[in-house]
Design a protein around this motif. Structure first.
Motif, short mmCIF file in Angstrom:
data_model
loop_
_atom_site.label_atom_id
_atom_site.label_comp_id
_atom_site.label_asym_id
_atom_site.label_seq_id
_atom_site.Cartn_x
_atom_site.Cartn_y
_atom_site.Cartn_z
N VAL A 161 -27.33 2.80 -25.77
CA VAL A 161 -27.98 1.51 -25.52
C VAL A 161 -28.23 0.86 -26.87
O VAL A 161 -28.81 1.48 -27.76
N PHE A 162 -27.78 -0.39 -27.04
CA PHE A 162 -28.04 -1.06 -28.31
C PHE A 162 -28.27 -2.55 -28.12
O PHE A 162 -27.75 -3.17 -27.19
N LEU A 163 -29.10 -3.11 -29.00
CA LEU A 163 -29.47 -4.52 -28.96
C LEU A 163 -29.19 -5.14 -30.31
O LEU A 163 -29.59 -4.61 -31.35
N THR A 164 -28.50 -6.29 -30.29
CA THR A 164 -28.14 -6.96 -31.53
C THR A 164 -28.08 -8.47 -31.27
O THR A 164 -28.44 -8.94 -30.19
N ASN A 165 -27.65 -9.23 -32.27
CA ASN A 165 -27.51 -10.67 -32.10
C ASN A 165 -26.50 -11.01 -31.02
O ASN A 165 -25.47 -10.33 -30.90
N GLY A 166 -26.75 -12.08 -30.28
CA GLY A 166 -25.77 -12.56 -29.34
C GLY A 166 -24.56 -13.13 -30.06
O GLY A 166 -24.68 -13.71 -31.15
N VAL A 167 -23.40 -12.98 -29.46
CA VAL A 167 -22.17 -13.46 -30.10
C VAL A 167 -22.24 -14.97 -30.35
O VAL A 167 -21.89 -15.45 -31.43
N LEU A 168 -22.70 -15.73 -29.36
CA LEU A 168 -22.76 -17.18 -29.52
C LEU A 168 -23.73 -17.57 -30.64
O LEU A 168 -23.48 -18.52 -31.39
N GLN A 169 -24.82 -16.83 -30.76
CA GLN A 169 -25.77 -17.11 -31.83
C GLN A 169 -25.11 -16.95 -33.20
O GLN A 169 -25.31 -17.78 -34.10
N VAL A 170 -24.31 -15.91 -33.36
CA VAL A 170 -23.64 -15.67 -34.64
C VAL A 170 -22.64 -16.79 -34.93
O VAL A 170 -22.54 -17.27 -36.06
N LEU A 171 -21.95 -17.24 -33.91
CA LEU A 171 -20.98 -18.32 -34.10
C LEU A 171 -21.66 -19.63 -34.49
O LEU A 171 -21.07 -20.47 -35.18
N CYS A 172 -22.91 -19.81 -34.04
CA CYS A 172 -23.63 -21.06 -34.28
C CYS A 172 -24.54 -21.00 -35.51
O CYS A 172 -25.24 -21.97 -35.80
N MET A 173 -24.54 -19.88 -36.23
CA MET A 173 -25.33 -19.77 -37.45
C MET A 173 -24.68 -20.61 -38.55
O MET A 173 -23.46 -20.54 -38.75
N ASP A 174 -25.49 -21.39 -39.26
CA ASP A 174 -24.92 -22.20 -40.34
C ASP A 174 -24.45 -21.30 -41.48
O ASP A 174 -24.74 -20.11 -41.52
N GLU A 175 -23.72 -21.86 -42.39
CA GLU A 175 -23.09 -21.05 -43.43
C GLU A 175 -24.07 -20.31 -44.33
O GLU A 175 -23.82 -19.17 -44.70
N PRO A 176 -25.22 -20.90 -44.69
CA PRO A 176 -26.18 -20.11 -45.47
C PRO A 176 -26.85 -19.00 -44.67
O PRO A 176 -27.49 -18.13 -45.24
N GLY A 177 -26.73 -19.05 -43.33
CA GLY A 177 -27.38 -18.06 -42.49
C GLY A 177 -28.85 -18.32 -42.30
O GLY A 177 -29.64 -17.40 -42.06
#
Length: 261
Positions: A161-177
């Motif tokens: 069982v593991f929890l991490t960032n959602g894929v869509l959230q990572v795609l929508c993160m700006d370049e500086p993060g």
């Protein structure tokens, strides 16, 4: 320890960050209430452990991969599990050991701590009934390395069982993060190793298709993918990029529940 290049960097980064996370670790160790992720979503709402709840792990062997300050391990030990917490950061483990000693009388089960990378765990095959990671190995270790290790450590029928960032959230993160936006900033295809401008750590992210492929290759069957949203009353949190308004429309976090065939 023999560490990969990114594990060396992540150990140094988490040794630097460790003191910042002591207050939240102390709070989480002091409560038996199981909560998940950035917004501390209660287990009764998130459902990572399903209808059986955390009580199902009483008397079982559990490993937390990338345990940090060890509060997830503490919840499982309170429920009666025999827990092994591993982490690469000596400073994080120092906090875990101190809080373990402080709360020792409250634990129905037991906890042992090992300094190691989840990419190369110095423990025998088929030793555990549950492997779990909340923003631990599943974020800071290479999936090509930690997933086969998790599968190796599990007994037949055991769960990862593991929890991490959602894929869509990572795609929508700006370049500086620093912010989660309503625009796509990077391609889905080829997601893997990622670095941000505001720290020296190395993260790892995969698309859903790549997660399913990789887990399946190592005998881990996906039972549920839980897409988490911010609660309606979610307030500000430490992470600048954690946008509650955004996360009420799209999953900021996701949890995978898998089982060893």
């Amino acid at each position: 320890m023999e560490l990969s290049e990114h594990a060396v960097r992540n150990r140094a980064q988490w040794n630097e960050w460790a003191s910042d996370f002591v207050p939240s670790a102390e709070h989480n160790w002091a409560t038996p209430d199981v909560t998940w992720g950035v917004w501390d979503i209660p287990e009764r709402d998130a459902g990572l452990f399903g209808d059986a709840g955390i009580e199902q792990w009483a008397g079982t062997d559990v490993i937390e991969l990338g345990c940090g300050a060890g509060y997830v391990s503490s919840w499982l030990a309170r429920a009666g599990a025999r827990v092994m917490g591993i982490d690469v950061s000596d400073e994080q483990l120092a906090t875990a050991r101190r809080l373990h000693e402080q709360h020792l009388d409250e634990l129905a089960g037991s906890i042992e701590w090992i300094q190691a990378s989840a990419e190369a765990v110095p423990l025998p095959d088929a030793s555990f009934d549950l492997a779990i990671s909340e923003y631990g190995a599943c974020l800071w270790c290479d999936p090509q390395l930690w997933v086969p290790e998790a599968a190796r450590l599990l007994r037949p029928g055991g769960q990862l069982v593991f929890l991490t960032n959602g894929v869509l959230q990572v795609l929508c993160m700006d370049e500086p993060g620093l912010a989660t936006t309503r625009e796509l900033h990077r391609p889905l295809f080829g997601m893997h190793r990622m670095e941000w401008d505001d720290d020296d750590g190395v993260e790892f992210h995969l698309s859903h298709g790549e997660w399913i492929r990789l887990l399946g290759e190592h005998g881990l069957q996906v039972e549920r993918l839980i897409e988490l949203r911010a609660p309606e009353d979610a307030g500000p949190v430490r992470w600048q990029h954690a946008n509650a308004e955004w996360s009420r429309s799209w999953p900021f976090e996701e949890a995978w529940v898998t089982r060893r065939a």
